[in-house]
Scaffold this motif. Structure first.
Motif, mmCIF file in Angstrom:
data_model
loop_
_atom_site.group_PDB
_atom_site.id
_atom_site.type_symbol
_atom_site.label_atom_id
_atom_site.label_comp_id
_atom_site.label_asym_id
_atom_site.label_seq_id
_atom_site.Cartn_x
_atom_site.Cartn_y
_atom_site.Cartn_z
ATOM 1 N N MET A 101 36.270 39.473 -72.927
ATOM 2 C CA MET A 101 37.698 39.526 -72.732
ATOM 3 C C MET A 101 38.398 38.473 -73.592
ATOM 4 O O MET A 101 39.399 38.753 -74.214
ATOM 5 N N LEU A 102 37.861 37.272 -73.595
ATOM 6 C CA LEU A 102 38.415 36.198 -74.417
ATOM 7 C C LEU A 102 37.296 35.548 -75.205
ATOM 8 O O LEU A 102 36.141 35.575 -74.809
ATOM 9 N N GLN A 103 37.654 34.939 -76.282
ATOM 10 C CA GLN A 103 36.679 34.238 -77.108
ATOM 11 C C GLN A 103 37.211 32.840 -77.386
ATOM 12 O O GLN A 103 38.381 32.666 -77.683
ATOM 13 N N SER A 104 36.343 31.864 -77.264
ATOM 14 C CA SER A 104 36.772 30.489 -77.509
ATOM 15 C C SER A 104 36.144 29.968 -78.796
ATOM 16 O O SER A 104 35.290 30.611 -79.387
ATOM 17 N N ASP A 105 36.593 28.800 -79.151
ATOM 18 C CA ASP A 105 35.957 28.096 -80.261
ATOM 19 C C ASP A 105 34.642 27.518 -79.768
ATOM 20 O O ASP A 105 34.345 27.521 -78.576
ATOM 21 N N ARG A 106 33.881 26.979 -80.673
ATOM 22 C CA ARG A 106 32.656 26.272 -80.292
ATOM 23 C C ARG A 106 33.040 24.855 -79.860
ATOM 24 O O ARG A 106 33.988 24.280 -80.363
ATOM 25 N N TYR A 107 32.266 24.340 -78.929
ATOM 26 C CA TYR A 107 32.518 22.987 -78.433
ATOM 27 C C TYR A 107 31.314 22.112 -78.755
ATOM 28 O O TYR A 107 30.182 22.591 -78.767
ATOM 29 N N PRO A 108 31.547 20.833 -78.998
ATOM 30 C CA PRO A 108 30.452 19.947 -79.396
ATOM 31 C C PRO A 108 29.432 19.695 -78.283
ATOM 32 O O PRO A 108 28.285 19.370 -78.554
ATOM 33 N N CYS A 109 29.866 19.857 -77.033
ATOM 34 C CA CYS A 109 28.937 19.626 -75.920
ATOM 35 C C CYS A 109 29.407 20.410 -74.702
ATOM 36 O O CYS A 109 30.538 20.896 -74.642
ATOM 37 N N ARG A 110 28.526 20.519 -73.741
ATOM 38 C CA ARG A 110 28.842 21.276 -72.528
ATOM 39 C C ARG A 110 30.040 20.686 -71.782
ATOM 40 O O ARG A 110 30.873 21.411 -71.243
ATOM 41 N N ASP A 111 30.139 19.358 -71.739
ATOM 42 C CA ASP A 111 31.260 18.722 -71.043
ATOM 43 C C ASP A 111 32.605 19.147 -71.636
ATOM 44 O O ASP A 111 33.563 19.389 -70.902
ATOM 45 N N SER A 112 32.680 19.237 -72.948
ATOM 46 C CA SER A 112 33.915 19.679 -73.603
ATOM 47 C C SER A 112 34.236 21.120 -73.253
ATOM 48 O O SER A 112 35.396 21.468 -72.987
ATOM 49 N N ALA A 113 33.218 21.960 -73.235
ATOM 50 C CA ALA A 113 33.411 23.367 -72.881
ATOM 51 C C ALA A 113 33.867 23.495 -71.427
ATOM 52 O O ALA A 113 34.775 24.276 -71.112
ATOM 53 N N GLU A 114 33.257 22.723 -70.536
ATOM 54 C CA GLU A 114 33.633 22.755 -69.119
ATOM 55 C C GLU A 114 35.069 22.274 -68.920
ATOM 56 O O GLU A 114 35.817 22.823 -68.102
ATOM 57 N N ALA A 115 35.479 21.253 -69.669
ATOM 58 C CA ALA A 115 36.854 20.748 -69.567
ATOM 59 C C ALA A 115 37.851 21.811 -70.026
ATOM 60 O O ALA A 115 38.890 22.018 -69.385
ATOM 61 N N ALA A 116 37.543 22.500 -71.116
ATOM 62 C CA ALA A 116 38.418 23.556 -71.615
ATOM 63 C C ALA A 116 38.494 24.706 -70.612
ATOM 64 O O ALA A 116 39.565 25.262 -70.369
ATOM 65 N N LEU A 117 37.364 25.054 -70.027
ATOM 66 C CA LEU A 117 37.339 26.110 -69.029
ATOM 67 C C LEU A 117 38.160 25.713 -67.797
ATOM 68 O O LEU A 117 38.902 26.524 -67.244
ATOM 69 N N GLY A 118 38.066 24.474 -67.383
ATOM 70 C CA GLY A 118 38.861 23.987 -66.256
ATOM 71 C C GLY A 118 40.350 24.070 -66.533
ATOM 72 O O GLY A 118 41.138 24.459 -65.662
ATOM 73 N N LEU A 119 40.762 23.704 -67.738
ATOM 74 C CA LEU A 119 42.173 23.781 -68.126
ATOM 75 C C LEU A 119 42.639 25.237 -68.107
ATOM 76 O O LEU A 119 43.715 25.552 -67.585
ATOM 77 N N PHE A 120 41.808 26.115 -68.644
ATOM 78 C CA PHE A 120 42.128 27.542 -68.629
ATOM 79 C C PHE A 120 42.292 28.043 -67.199
ATOM 80 O O PHE A 120 43.281 28.679 -66.861
ATOM 81 N N ARG A 121 41.330 27.740 -66.352
ATOM 82 C CA ARG A 121 41.374 28.211 -64.961
ATOM 83 C C ARG A 121 42.593 27.679 -64.209
ATOM 84 O O ARG A 121 43.159 28.350 -63.358
ATOM 85 N N ALA A 122 43.002 26.468 -64.527
ATOM 86 C CA ALA A 122 44.147 25.859 -63.845
ATOM 87 C C ALA A 122 45.459 26.569 -64.178
ATOM 88 O O ALA A 122 46.408 26.503 -63.395
#
Length: 84
Positions: free
Chosen positions: A1-22
């Motif tokens: 459904m959506l595509q994101s950029d690559r993230y340097p680490c899992r923590d960065s990806a999780e933070a972006a996902l949290g912002l999206f979900r919020a």
């Protein structure tokens, strides 16, 4: 459904996902635009920050349908990781 950029680490990806979900469940956060080629797209915003920019859609109805699907699915716990 959506595509994101690559993230340097899992923590960065999780933070972006949290912002999206919020913000994804709030329809007023979706700003509809028209591309220079005349196709509709949207930006999901957190205040003035753009969280994501959508693909181009063939019609306003398809754009609205995509936003509705994201609003409905964006707050679920299900996340699929696909590595390209």
């Amino acid at each position: 459904m959506l595509q994101s950029d690559r993230y340097p680490c899992r923590d960065s990806a999780e933070a972006a996902l949290g912002l999206f979900r919020a913000h994804c469940a709030s329809p007023e956060r979706y700003v509809k635009k028209i591309s220079s080629g005349g196709k509709p797209f949207f930006k999901l915003k957190s205040g003035k920050e753009v969280i994501l920019v959508s693909h181009l859609y063939d019609s306003e109805a398809t754009l609205d349908s995509a936003i509705s699907a994201i609003v409905g699915a964006g707050t679920t716990d299900r996340v699929e990781h696909v590595q390209l």
